[in-house]
Write an enzyme that holds these catalytic residues in place. Structure first.
Site, short mmCIF file in Angstrom:
data_model
loop_
_atom_site.label_atom_id
_atom_site.label_comp_id
_atom_site.label_asym_id
_atom_site.label_seq_id
_atom_site.Cartn_x
_atom_site.Cartn_y
_atom_site.Cartn_z
N ARG A 54 -17.39 36.12 -6.59
CA ARG A 54 -17.69 36.93 -5.40
C ARG A 54 -18.70 38.00 -5.80
NH1 ARG A 54 -14.27 35.92 -1.07
NH2 ARG A 54 -12.38 34.73 -1.58
N HIS A 77 -13.06 31.99 5.42
CA HIS A 77 -13.29 32.47 6.77
C HIS A 77 -14.29 31.57 7.51
CE1 HIS A 77 -11.15 36.05 5.50
NE2 HIS A 77 -11.33 36.62 6.67
N ARG A 117 -19.59 38.04 6.45
CA ARG A 117 -18.97 37.85 5.13
C ARG A 117 -19.94 38.16 4.00
NH1 ARG A 117 -14.02 38.49 5.22
NH2 ARG A 117 -13.63 37.15 3.43
N HIS A 175 -18.94 37.35 -0.13
CA HIS A 175 -19.44 35.99 -0.34
C HIS A 175 -20.95 35.99 -0.54
CE1 HIS A 175 -15.86 33.60 0.33
NE2 HIS A 175 -15.60 34.25 1.44
#
EC number: 3.1.3.9
Length: 358
Positions: A82, A118, A171, A177
């Site tokens: 991440r 997500h 995101r 991300h």
């Protein structure tokens, strides 16, 4: 590795650009990140659609659960970093001049980053909803209806892609991300949803089938985890990274760990199977009141209101195994409430009212 570092570094530049130039849209992007939260499937989308169309509602849970299960397996295979911790540990920036990425309360996800859960959850559930809505218009035959179907098709798919792009940008904006991870998540979610368009057997699945599916998903994931652990590969490697590099320790939530999502989804699938195969469901949703608009509206309203109360139920996190057990029970109770408890209560109330009027 060099190609992946280049992909990550380019992703960091995009994140910096978004955080600098889209600051005015911060509240909207944070909201869209919440819109893409897979938990909304069980608390908002499912209770709405199940009372309108039980076939679509059932498919939605299966798609969400299987999609999130594949997401977990892919995360364990791909070992995706991440952004908020990668920039702190990579060696590609000279003289320790790593970029500064802003973090938010929803940034500190603890699982691996690829593909985005997500984005995958949002695309699969919205794909189910759009195709379900279009299935009503595809039957129209006259010329004006065909034109209306085409306009509806264009409108709904435009809404679909606007939502997916917004979720993806959100995101990336919060530095949880990289761009390639959300893109992968969107298309993986579409593939899972499309696969269930051709799997009608889920509509007639028995409780035994639900239990067997739950056991398979759990045992496969657990076996995969333990097998790699024997090879000295820790699939929970991302959790200490998240704890180390999160700007605020209070933003770390056990609910975002890989096994927490697995348990939550298995609970939801079990609750759906228990509800659909219950006497309460057969009595209420298969009875004469099930065709009434008033019955469905009351069920939708009562289900949405009741499920919001579940948000006030806080599961203790001091013992990890207890958290997983209680999380499973809470997740199972949500579809069980929508499928069996609420419709049965509404059915009983309407029947009592009819007897008094007669």
């Amino acid at each position: 590795s060099i190609k992946m570092d280049l992909l990550h570094s380019n992703g960091v530049l995009i994140i910096q650009h978004l955080q600098r130039d889209y600051r005015a849209y911060q509240d909207f992007l944070n909201f869209m990140s919440h819109v893409g939260d897979p938990r909304n499937i069980f608390s908002i989308y499912f209770p709405l659609w199940f009372q309108l169309n039980q076939v679509v509602g059932t498919k939605m849970i299966w798609v969400a659960v299987i999609g999130d299960w594949f997401n977990l397996i892919f995360k364990w295979i791909l070992f995706g970093h991440r952004p908020y911790w990668w920039v702190q540990e990579t060696m590609i920036y000279p003289n320790q001049s790593s970029p500064c990425l802003e973090q938010f309360p929803i940034t500190c996800e603890t699982g691996p980053g690829s593909p985005s859960g997500h984005a995958m959850g949002s695309s699969c559930v919205w794909y189910v909803m759009v195709t379900a809505a279009l299935s009503y218009t595809v039957r129209w035959k006259d010329k004006s209806a065909v034109t209306l179907h085409r306009l509806t098709w264009s409108f709904l798919w435009s809404i679909f892609w606007i939502i997916q792009i917004s979720v993806c940008i959100s995101r990336v904006f919060i530095a949880t991300h990289f761009p390639h991870q959300v893109i992968l998540g969107v298309f993986a979610g579409i593939l899972v949803a499309e696969a269930f368009e051709h799997t009608p057997a889920i509509q007639t699945a028995s409780l035994r089938m639900y239990i067997k599916t739950n056991l398979f998903l759990f045992l496969f994931a657990l076996g995969f985890y333990l097998s790699l652990k024997l090879l000295d590969i820790d699939l929970l490697w991302s959790v200490p990274k998240a704890k180390k590099w999160c700007a605020n320790p209070d933003w770390i939530n056990i609910d975002t760990t890989p096994f927490a999502g697995l348990v939550r989804n298995l609970g939801a699938l079990f609750g759906l199977g228990l509800g659909i195969n219950s006497e309460m469901f057969i009595t209420s949703c298969k009875g004469k009141n099930s065709c009434k608009i008033s019955f469905r509206i009351l069920c939708i309203t009562a289900s949405l209101a009741t499920l919001q109360l579940y948000n006030f139920v806080k599961i203790p996190t001091h013992t990890e195994y207890l958290f997983y057990v209680l999380s499973f029970c809470k997740s199972a109770a949500m579809p069980l409430t929508v499928v069996a408890f609420v419709p049965y209560c509404v059915h009983s109330l309407m029947r009592t009212t009819e007897k008094k009027l007669n």
